[in-house]
Design a protein around this motif. Sequence first.
Motif, PDB file in Angstrom:
ATOM      1  N   THR B  33       0.889  -1.257   0.029  1.00 55.70           N
ATOM      2  CA  THR B  33       0.105   0.200  -0.074  1.00 55.70           C
ATOM      3  C   THR B  33       0.812   1.459  -0.127  1.00 55.70           C
ATOM      4  N   THR B  34       0.520   2.156  -0.866  1.00 58.77           N
ATOM      5  CA  THR B  34       1.269   3.469  -0.954  1.00 58.77           C
ATOM      6  C   THR B  34       0.284   4.571  -0.325  1.00 58.77           C
ATOM      7  N   MET B  35       0.846   5.788  -0.123  1.00 54.57           N
ATOM      8  CA  MET B  35       0.182   6.991   0.436  1.00 54.57           C
ATOM      9  C   MET B  35      -0.989   7.266  -0.685  1.00 54.57           C
ATOM     10  N   LYS B  36      -0.399   7.213  -1.991  1.00 55.33           N
ATOM     11  CA  LYS B  36      -1.460   7.632  -3.030  1.00 55.33           C
ATOM     12  C   LYS B  36      -2.713   6.478  -3.146  1.00 55.33           C
ATOM     13  N   ASP B  37      -2.551   5.367  -2.755  1.00 59.11           N
ATOM     14  CA  ASP B  37      -3.685   4.471  -2.652  1.00 59.11           C
ATOM     15  C   ASP B  37      -4.634   5.086  -1.666  1.00 59.11           C
ATOM     16  N   ILE B  38      -4.064   5.383  -0.530  1.00 58.94           N
ATOM     17  CA  ILE B  38      -5.045   5.865   0.688  1.00 58.94           C
ATOM     18  C   ILE B  38      -5.558   6.953   0.166  1.00 58.94           C
ATOM     19  N   VAL B  39      -4.850   8.014  -0.341  1.00 59.56           N
ATOM     20  CA  VAL B  39      -5.405   9.381  -0.644  1.00 59.56           C
ATOM     21  C   VAL B  39      -6.711   9.042  -1.733  1.00 59.56           C
ATOM     22  N   ASP B  40      -6.459   8.259  -2.847  1.00 58.76           N
ATOM     23  CA  ASP B  40      -7.526   7.868  -3.625  1.00 58.76           C
ATOM     24  C   ASP B  40      -8.699   7.335  -3.148  1.00 58.76           C
ATOM     25  N   GLU B  41      -8.292   6.389  -2.129  1.00 59.90           N
ATOM     26  CA  GLU B  41      -9.377   5.587  -1.651  1.00 59.90           C
ATOM     27  C   GLU B  41     -10.342   6.722  -0.616  1.00 59.90           C
ATOM     28  N   SER B  42      -9.671   7.632   0.037  1.00 62.25           N
ATOM     29  CA  SER B  42     -10.098   8.701   0.822  1.00 62.25           C
ATOM     30  C   SER B  42     -11.382   9.613   0.215  1.00 62.25           C
ATOM     31  N   GLY B  43     -10.875   9.893  -0.981  1.00 61.95           N
ATOM     32  CA  GLY B  43     -11.372  10.963  -1.860  1.00 61.95           C
ATOM     33  C   GLY B  43     -11.216  12.409  -1.443  1.00 61.95           C
ATOM     34  N   LEU B  44     -10.169  12.579  -0.623  1.00 59.33           N
ATOM     35  CA  LEU B  44      -9.588  13.548  -0.071  1.00 59.33           C
ATOM     36  C   LEU B  44      -8.590  14.081  -0.820  1.00 59.33           C
ATOM     37  N   SER B  45      -8.271  15.561  -0.757  1.00 61.03           N
ATOM     38  CA  SER B  45      -7.068  15.889  -1.583  1.00 61.03           C
ATOM     39  C   SER B  45      -5.797  15.302  -0.884  1.00 61.03           C
TER      40      SER B  45
END
Lengths: 209, 209
Positions: B33-45
């Motif tokens: 898991t990368t930070m980008k994966d979590i940003v994308d999943e969260s729908g936040l910036s």
Amino acid sequence: MSPKITDAQRDHKRKEILEAAMRVFTRQGYQATTMKDIVDESGLSRGGVYLYFTSTKEMLIAIIEDMDRESYDQLDELLTQYPSVWSALNALFDQAELDIKNFETCLIPALYEALMFGWRNKTYEDLNNARYDKSIAKIVDLLQAGVERGEFRPLQPLETIASMIATFNDGLMIHAMQLGPERSRSAEQIKAYKQVFKNLLGVQEEGTE
Amino acid sequence: MSPKITDAQRDHKRKEILEAAMRVFTRQGYQATTMKDIVDESGLSRGGVYLYFTSTKEMLIAIIEDMDRESYDQLDELLTQYPSVWSALNALFDQAELDIKNFETCLIPALYEALMFGWRNKTYEDLNNARYDKSIAKIVDLLQAGVERGEFRPLQPLETIASMIATFNDGLMIHAMQLGPERSRSAEQIKAYKQVFKNLLGVQEEGTE
């Protein structure tokens, strides 16, 4: 034309490479090891190593297969070496205690790391399943010998007891790795678990050491 | 000038991010898991997420701390919810069985993966040690209550029994992950281990459910 090499020379070279791989895995773990690390450790040429193995995964699997062959043989011989099945089982528990004391210089942590890491992508699924089934079958054979000799009157099915031994062994190893043997009370636990399995197996007093 | 946000808004956002992280960790594991994966999943910036957490490791630690707080609270409440200490302990074993059934949709495998992988470089050493000591202390408190109420007459020191419960629990989880609950006989083992701990704790018959 390259000189012909004999099977014995081939076996010797293979062994040399795997011993280098084991030293590197032991020192720095599995994930962190590259083919270059092992080539350097072996003192052989890159091409010489790649003739035998093309990845650290291939080496790991070869090491596991060699270790398993050896430990299955040991299991088969246990019954000829100890006066009772129960004392043979105790030797296995004592071996676990010894392994834990030598973690710093032993391959076991790297094996757990590799097999655990491979879980999600199922890299080692077939290998894990086959190894587990075979270990359980070997332990069941050992316990069954105890039943047939009148040493054991087990309170649970032998397959369940064998799985419990495997669970205890792996849990103990992993805690000793993560927390150290002192903090996780490895020695006290092994002592207590001997009592637990003695009870579960219904060890008859004349059958003990 | 950015608008002031309240503590409640901050807590809500933090929770939203961690829930996204838990979904991604559950789906694809920790290492992958990368930070980008979590940003994308969260729908936040991206910037919105980085205000709260700058790495997946920080998120993992926050998730573990939240989970531990919750499970320590549950342990503290157990004694008020069950008629006996032994029935409270049984509820813990039943919880393990439930967790195993829900592995596909639960975070536990990702936690084991992360904590195991971190072993060699000691990333989580302090966290692991503190969590282990605290869990053992909580279990000892529970067992001690059983002794004081006259329910238990333990055959081993309570610290040893608590460590054995931890060993069994982790061994069981790891085998169920690697091999599946059927192959590793999770249900049969839990049933048998209940009997083992009943015996080790010297559960007095009037004290059982």
